[in-house]
Design a protein around this motif. Structure first.
Motif, PDB file in Angstrom:
ATOM      1  N   ALA A 217       0.806  -1.221   0.000  1.00 40.17           N
ATOM      2  CA  ALA A 217       0.000   0.000   0.000  1.00 40.17           C
ATOM      3  C   ALA A 217       0.836   1.266   0.000  1.00 40.17           C
ATOM      4  O   ALA A 217       0.368   2.313  -0.469  1.00 40.17           O
ATOM      5  N   ILE A 218       2.073   1.214   0.524  1.00 42.66           N
ATOM      6  CA  ILE A 218       2.849   2.438   0.720  1.00 42.66           C
ATOM      7  C   ILE A 218       4.203   2.396   0.009  1.00 42.66           C
ATOM      8  O   ILE A 218       4.540   3.308  -0.755  1.00 42.66           O
ATOM      9  N   ILE A 219       4.973   1.354   0.276  1.00 43.53           N
ATOM     10  CA  ILE A 219       6.349   1.316  -0.234  1.00 43.53           C
ATOM     11  C   ILE A 219       6.368   1.201  -1.755  1.00 43.53           C
ATOM     12  O   ILE A 219       7.002   2.017  -2.447  1.00 43.53           O
ATOM     13  N   LEU A 220       5.694   0.193  -2.291  1.00 46.51           N
ATOM     14  CA  LEU A 220       5.717  -0.023  -3.742  1.00 46.51           C
ATOM     15  C   LEU A 220       5.125   1.144  -4.531  1.00 46.51           C
ATOM     16  O   LEU A 220       5.703   1.566  -5.535  1.00 46.51           O
ATOM     17  N   PRO A 221       3.945   1.699  -4.140  1.00 46.64           N
ATOM     18  CA  PRO A 221       3.423   2.853  -4.887  1.00 46.64           C
ATOM     19  C   PRO A 221       4.348   4.057  -4.878  1.00 46.64           C
ATOM     20  O   PRO A 221       4.374   4.829  -5.845  1.00 46.64           O
ATOM     21  N   SER A 222       5.132   4.236  -3.803  1.00 50.97           N
ATOM     22  CA  SER A 222       6.073   5.361  -3.777  1.00 50.97           C
ATOM     23  C   SER A 222       7.263   5.108  -4.694  1.00 50.97           C
ATOM     24  O   SER A 222       7.863   6.052  -5.208  1.00 50.97           O
ATOM     25  N   GLN A 223       7.594   3.825  -4.913  1.00 50.39           N
ATOM     26  CA  GLN A 223       8.717   3.488  -5.783  1.00 50.39           C
ATOM     27  C   GLN A 223       8.308   3.405  -7.254  1.00 50.39           C
ATOM     28  O   GLN A 223       9.086   3.757  -8.134  1.00 50.39           O
TER      29      GLN A 223
ATOM     30  N   LEU B 117      -7.357   1.295 -10.969  1.00 48.56           N
ATOM     31  CA  LEU B 117      -7.802   0.233 -10.072  1.00 48.56           C
ATOM     32  C   LEU B 117      -6.679  -0.274  -9.173  1.00 48.56           C
ATOM     33  O   LEU B 117      -6.931  -0.877  -8.133  1.00 48.56           O
ATOM     34  N   ARG B 118      -5.425  -0.052  -9.584  1.00 51.34           N
ATOM     35  CA  ARG B 118      -4.294  -0.486  -8.757  1.00 51.34           C
ATOM     36  C   ARG B 118      -3.864   0.587  -7.760  1.00 51.34           C
ATOM     37  O   ARG B 118      -2.877   0.404  -7.044  1.00 51.34           O
ATOM     38  N   ALA B 119      -4.585   1.695  -7.717  1.00 53.68           N
ATOM     39  CA  ALA B 119      -4.222   2.764  -6.782  1.00 53.68           C
ATOM     40  C   ALA B 119      -4.300   2.230  -5.349  1.00 53.68           C
ATOM     41  O   ALA B 119      -5.186   1.448  -5.008  1.00 53.68           O
ATOM     42  N   PRO B 120      -3.366   2.628  -4.500  1.00 58.83           N
ATOM     43  CA  PRO B 120      -3.372   2.125  -3.116  1.00 58.83           C
ATOM     44  C   PRO B 120      -4.594   2.615  -2.352  1.00 58.83           C
ATOM     45  O   PRO B 120      -5.211   3.626  -2.725  1.00 58.83           O
ATOM     46  N   PRO B 121      -4.984   1.920  -1.284  1.00 54.89           N
ATOM     47  CA  PRO B 121      -6.150   2.350  -0.498  1.00 54.89           C
ATOM     48  C   PRO B 121      -5.878   3.674   0.196  1.00 54.89           C
ATOM     49  O   PRO B 121      -4.733   4.023   0.500  1.00 54.89           O
ATOM     50  N   LYS B 122      -6.953   4.421   0.434  1.00 53.21           N
ATOM     51  CA  LYS B 122      -6.818   5.711   1.117  1.00 53.21           C
ATOM     52  C   LYS B 122      -6.632   5.546   2.617  1.00 53.21           C
ATOM     53  O   LYS B 122      -6.128   6.450   3.281  1.00 53.21           O
ATOM     54  N   GLY B 123      -7.069   4.412   3.156  1.00 55.39           N
ATOM     55  CA  GLY B 123      -6.993   4.245   4.598  1.00 55.39           C
ATOM     56  C   GLY B 123      -6.738   2.806   5.003  1.00 55.39           C
ATOM     57  O   GLY B 123      -7.246   1.867   4.381  1.00 55.39           O
TER      58      GLY B 123
END
Length: 401
Positions: free
Chosen positions: A147-153, A161-167
């Motif tokens: 949810a956090i590490i991979l989307p930032s990289q 649809l692959r966007a990370p969850p908001k919460g």
């Protein structure tokens, strides 16, 4: 001096304040304060209480104007460089020779001050907490990486649809590593990490709580990708009811709107991580926004074994693998913090009853199984079986099974 109605004085002063005409606003605020202090002497509760709240609000604005006026006259710098605030957004003292001024702060002076106060909650990424420092919790680690590490990289992949969850909500018994996971995220991710609590988002001034929430998300969006971590979220975003205080209701409503409301943007890379020991007290609307709800359970046998080995690696050479297995066998229902407390108590065993000459020489016997058996009589599990059954049932209904 010309006598004017108090409402007109405050209205005109606030207008000058918004126009950043601080010299004239300060004069009107002083006149208003003189009238209000005289009024308060003749009043009784609850009218006097309302007047004192108004006096407190005007005093802060007057101090604001005075600090800005003095700094502008001496330094000839913009307002945002002229004042500094504490964690409640209140004026502390003029800032001189400011090194860093964020030009992207809100043009509204009041909101700009709140944003600067929120920026003080940004966690230093140099924290030395790594994933390997946390024993077990592999599923929670993997979910946070995803949810956090991979989307930032790889932001170009995690869209649509692959966007990370908001919460994300981490729930479970106390002492199981929820806050430690957040510290690891702050250390490992390449995002801005803001750690907030109820003290960050509350204020004695009516109406400031929701402004602080707005400032929090404004800072997070400006510095995105961002992670907002809220510990003990149930104390801020509990279930709404008729008996709830209006200030708490307004704070919660603003939080819901900022997180996933009309004013929010689906492209914003802002993730909220909430931790709680009381998931049943979370409001349904908040629960809906915290889409992934991860149960952080008590450590299993392998995790407890890894914790004992990690904690004892530099202290004991007398514990055999069989001794460690015995310790693990007798620590069912122990949380991570319970295991740490147990190891600390066992580490004190060899020190007790030693003579001062041996203590001065550092001649301390190694920790043995006997010391752990003594520690088990002192350190008991902090979580009951009934509580664990409740968490398991709640996880089946609302969590990530």
């Amino acid at each position: 001096m010309e006598t004017r109605p108090i409402t007109d004085l405050i209205r005109d002063a606030n207008q000058l304040y918004n126009e950043q005409n601080f010299s004239r606003a300060l004069l009107l605020y002083k006149q208003a304060l003189d009238i209000l202090f005289q009024m308060s002497k003749a009043q009784r509760p609850p009218e006097k209480d309302k007047t004192m709240i108004l006096i407190s609000q005007i005093l802060e604005k007057a101090e604001y104007c005075k600090a800005a006026k003095n700094s502008l006259e001496e330094q000839k710098v913009p307002l945002r460089r002229a004042v500094t605030t504490n964690n409640r957004g209140q004026i502390v003292s003029p800032v001189r020779n400011s090194v860093h001024v964020n030009q992207n702060l809100s043009p509204n002076p009041e909101l700009a001050n709140l944003e600067r106060a929120i920026e003080g909650e940004i966690v230093d990424r140099s924290l030395s907490v790594k994933w390997d420092d946390i024993a077990g919790l592999e599923r929670a680690k993997e979910m946070l990486r995803e949810a956090i590490i991979l989307p930032s990289q790889f932001p170009h992949i995690f869209t649509g649809l692959r966007a990370p969850p908001k919460g994300i909500m981490l729930f479970g018994p106390p002492g199981t590593g929820k806050t430690m996971l957040a510290k690891a995220v702050a250390s490992q991710c390449q995002a801005t990490f803001l750690s907030v609590s109820s003290a960050t988002l509350t204020s004695k001034n009516f109406g400031d709580a929701e402004k602080l929430v707005r400032a929090l998300f404004s800072v997070a969006r400006r510095l995105q990708p961002s992670v907002i971590f809220i510990d003990e979220v149930d104390s801020i975003l509990g279930s709404r009811s008729d008996s709830q205080h209006e200030a708490s209701r307004r704070l919660e409503t603003e939080f819901l709107v900022q997180m996933d409301g009309v004013s929010s943007n689906s492209d914003d890379r802002v993730i909220v991580i909430a931790a709680t020991n009381r998931p049943q007290e979370i409001d349904e609307a908040v629960r809906r926004r915290l889409a992934k709800r991860v149960y952080i359970d008590l450590p299993d046998n392998e995790t407890r074994k890894a914790m004992v080995v990690k904690l004892m690696e530099n202290l004991s050479k007398k514990l055999s693998p069989k001794d460690i297995d015995t310790i693990v066998k007798h620590t069912n229902f122990y949380s991570g913090s319970d295991m740490t407390a147990l190891c600390k108590e066992a580490a004190m065993g060899p020190v007790r009853n030693l003579k001062p000459d041996k203590l001065s020489k550092g001649e301390i016997p190694p920790i043995s199984l006997k010391h752990f058996k003594e520690a088990l009589k002192v350190i008991r599990p902090s979580v009951s079986k009934a509580t664990l059954e409740f968490y398991a049932k709640w996880n089946e209904e609302f969590g990530v099974v």
